[in-house]
Design a protein around this motif. Structure first.
Motif, PDB file in Angstrom:
ATOM      1  N   THR A  93      -3.477  44.627  -2.249  1.00 18.58           N
ATOM      2  CA  THR A  93      -4.737  44.732  -1.511  1.00 18.58           C
ATOM      3  C   THR A  93      -5.905  44.815  -2.492  1.00 18.58           C
ATOM      4  O   THR A  93      -5.870  45.600  -3.448  1.00 18.58           O
ATOM      5  CB  THR A  93      -4.724  45.971  -0.602  1.00 18.58           C
ATOM      6  N   TYR A  94      -6.941  44.004  -2.228  1.00 19.62           N
ATOM      7  CA  TYR A  94      -8.110  43.994  -3.117  1.00 19.62           C
ATOM      8  C   TYR A  94      -9.364  43.813  -2.277  1.00 19.62           C
ATOM      9  O   TYR A  94      -9.377  43.031  -1.327  1.00 19.62           O
ATOM     10  CB  TYR A  94      -7.990  42.854  -4.130  1.00 19.62           C
ATOM     11  N   ASP A  95     -10.393  44.542  -2.661  1.00 18.56           N
ATOM     12  CA  ASP A  95     -11.676  44.447  -1.941  1.00 18.56           C
ATOM     13  C   ASP A  95     -12.569  43.434  -2.672  1.00 18.56           C
ATOM     14  O   ASP A  95     -13.077  43.710  -3.766  1.00 18.56           O
ATOM     15  CB  ASP A  95     -12.356  45.818  -1.878  1.00 18.56           C
ATOM     16  N   PHE A  96     -12.765  42.291  -2.047  1.00 23.11           N
ATOM     17  CA  PHE A  96     -13.578  41.232  -2.643  1.00 23.11           C
ATOM     18  C   PHE A  96     -15.065  41.369  -2.288  1.00 23.11           C
ATOM     19  O   PHE A  96     -15.876  40.517  -2.655  1.00 23.11           O
ATOM     20  CB  PHE A  96     -13.073  39.862  -2.180  1.00 23.11           C
ATOM     21  N   GLY A  97     -15.406  42.406  -1.549  1.00 19.98           N
ATOM     22  CA  GLY A  97     -16.808  42.643  -1.219  1.00 19.98           C
ATOM     23  C   GLY A  97     -17.412  41.492  -0.426  1.00 19.98           C
ATOM     24  O   GLY A  97     -16.812  40.986   0.534  1.00 19.98           O
ATOM     25  N   ASP A  98     -18.597  41.054  -0.866  1.00 22.44           N
ATOM     26  CA  ASP A  98     -19.307  40.009  -0.119  1.00 22.44           C
ATOM     27  C   ASP A  98     -18.981  38.594  -0.619  1.00 22.44           C
ATOM     28  O   ASP A  98     -19.652  37.630  -0.229  1.00 22.44           O
ATOM     29  CB  ASP A  98     -20.812  40.246  -0.160  1.00 22.44           C
ATOM     30  N   GLU A 110     -17.679  36.952   4.935  1.00 21.52           N
ATOM     31  CA  GLU A 110     -17.501  37.775   3.741  1.00 21.52           C
ATOM     32  C   GLU A 110     -16.035  38.180   3.652  1.00 21.52           C
ATOM     33  O   GLU A 110     -15.432  38.594   4.649  1.00 21.52           O
ATOM     34  CB  GLU A 110     -18.394  39.007   3.797  1.00 21.52           C
ATOM     35  N   GLY A 112     -14.415  40.709   1.997  1.00 19.02           N
ATOM     36  CA  GLY A 112     -14.062  42.119   2.142  1.00 19.02           C
ATOM     37  C   GLY A 112     -12.671  42.392   1.567  1.00 19.02           C
ATOM     38  O   GLY A 112     -12.250  41.784   0.581  1.00 19.02           O
ATOM     39  N   GLU A 113     -11.956  43.282   2.213  1.00 21.08           N
ATOM     40  CA  GLU A 113     -10.616  43.647   1.744  1.00 21.08           C
ATOM     41  C   GLU A 113      -9.594  42.635   2.247  1.00 21.08           C
ATOM     42  O   GLU A 113      -9.515  42.354   3.434  1.00 21.08           O
ATOM     43  CB  GLU A 113     -10.248  45.043   2.235  1.00 21.08           C
ATOM     44  N   ARG A 114      -8.815  42.109   1.323  1.00 23.92           N
ATOM     45  CA  ARG A 114      -7.800  41.109   1.677  1.00 23.92           C
ATOM     46  C   ARG A 114      -6.474  41.446   1.005  1.00 23.92           C
ATOM     47  O   ARG A 114      -6.422  42.173   0.006  1.00 23.92           O
ATOM     48  CB  ARG A 114      -8.239  39.702   1.224  1.00 23.92           C
ATOM     49  N   HIS A 115      -5.406  40.888   1.570  1.00 20.18           N
ATOM     50  CA  HIS A 115      -4.061  41.097   1.033  1.00 20.18           C
ATOM     51  C   HIS A 115      -3.588  39.818   0.350  1.00 20.18           C
ATOM     52  O   HIS A 115      -3.650  38.730   0.936  1.00 20.18           O
ATOM     53  CB  HIS A 115      -3.092  41.482   2.147  1.00 20.18           C
TER      54      HIS A 115
END
Length: 207
Positions: A93-98, A110, A112-115
């Motif tokens: 899981t990583y938060d890619f923000g905008d 956007e 955001g958080e993706r797996h």
């Protein structure tokens, strides 16, 4: 032959009683084999088959030999390896923000958080993407977009620089899992009671 009980508290007690009966039958048949005149006429099987059957049943129901300390340690270490590998294969899981994410239909949102999937084939793909990102940066093009495809099939529009940041975090998570697994196995080998080591809790979670 001893008089059987009419009640048993658990399956182990039943197995013990059946084992005792077959053991006694095998002993009786072994004595009868020395004098075939003693072999009951009502038994349909040849004495060798009857003796083999009763002996096999007695041995099949025999309680398992307790594991040696070495076997206990080896079994627990194998379980640690299995838990480590299971966790290494979980989505990262990583938060890619905008950062933008584009689906296969062209919709943009956007990220955001993706797996990100972490199966063996996925890890090979991340390594290939890492190579592409390094090539772009060495070539002086760190803003080159190299999409990372998330588990839900959104294509995150990451730059080469971002790809390396994500993969660095991914690598750190994997290293933490490997370190924890190694520490657990060391604790198991050093413990007076290896079974007292909890191998399921305390694993690092992705930050």
């Amino acid at each position: 032959m001893s008089e059987p009980s009419t009640s048993y508290p658990n399956r182990a007690a039943v197995e013990a009683a059946v084992r005792a009966c077959f053991t006694e039958v095998a002993t009786i048949l072994g004595a009868a084999k020395a004098d075939m005149a003693l072999y009951p006429e009502g038994l349909p099987a040849h004495i060798d088959r009857a003796l083999r059957f009763s002996s096999t049943m007695a041995s099949t129901l025999a309680p398992a030999e307790p594991a040696t300390p070495e076997e206990v340690v080896a079994s627990l270490c194998t379980a640690v390896d299995a838990e480590r590998d299971r966790r290494l294969a979980l989505d990262f899981t990583y938060d890619f923000g905008d950062t933008q994410a584009v689906d296969d239909g062209g919709v943009v949102i956007e990220a955001g958080e993706r797996h990100l999937q972490m199966r063996e084939s996925d890890r090979a793909n991340w390594q290939a993407l890492q190579g592409a990102a390094l090539t772009a940066i060495v070539s002086g093009q760190p803003s080159t977009v190299l999409p990372m495809r998330a588990e839900d099939n959104w294509n995150i529009q990451t730059t080469a620089t971002q790809v390396l940041q994500v993969l660095a975090a991914m690598t750190a998570q994997g290293a933490a899992l490997l370190f924890h697994g190694g520490a657990l196995k060391s604790a198991i080998r050093a413990a007076e009671d290896p079974a007292s080591i909890d191998i399921l809790t305390g694993w690092p979670e992705a930050s």
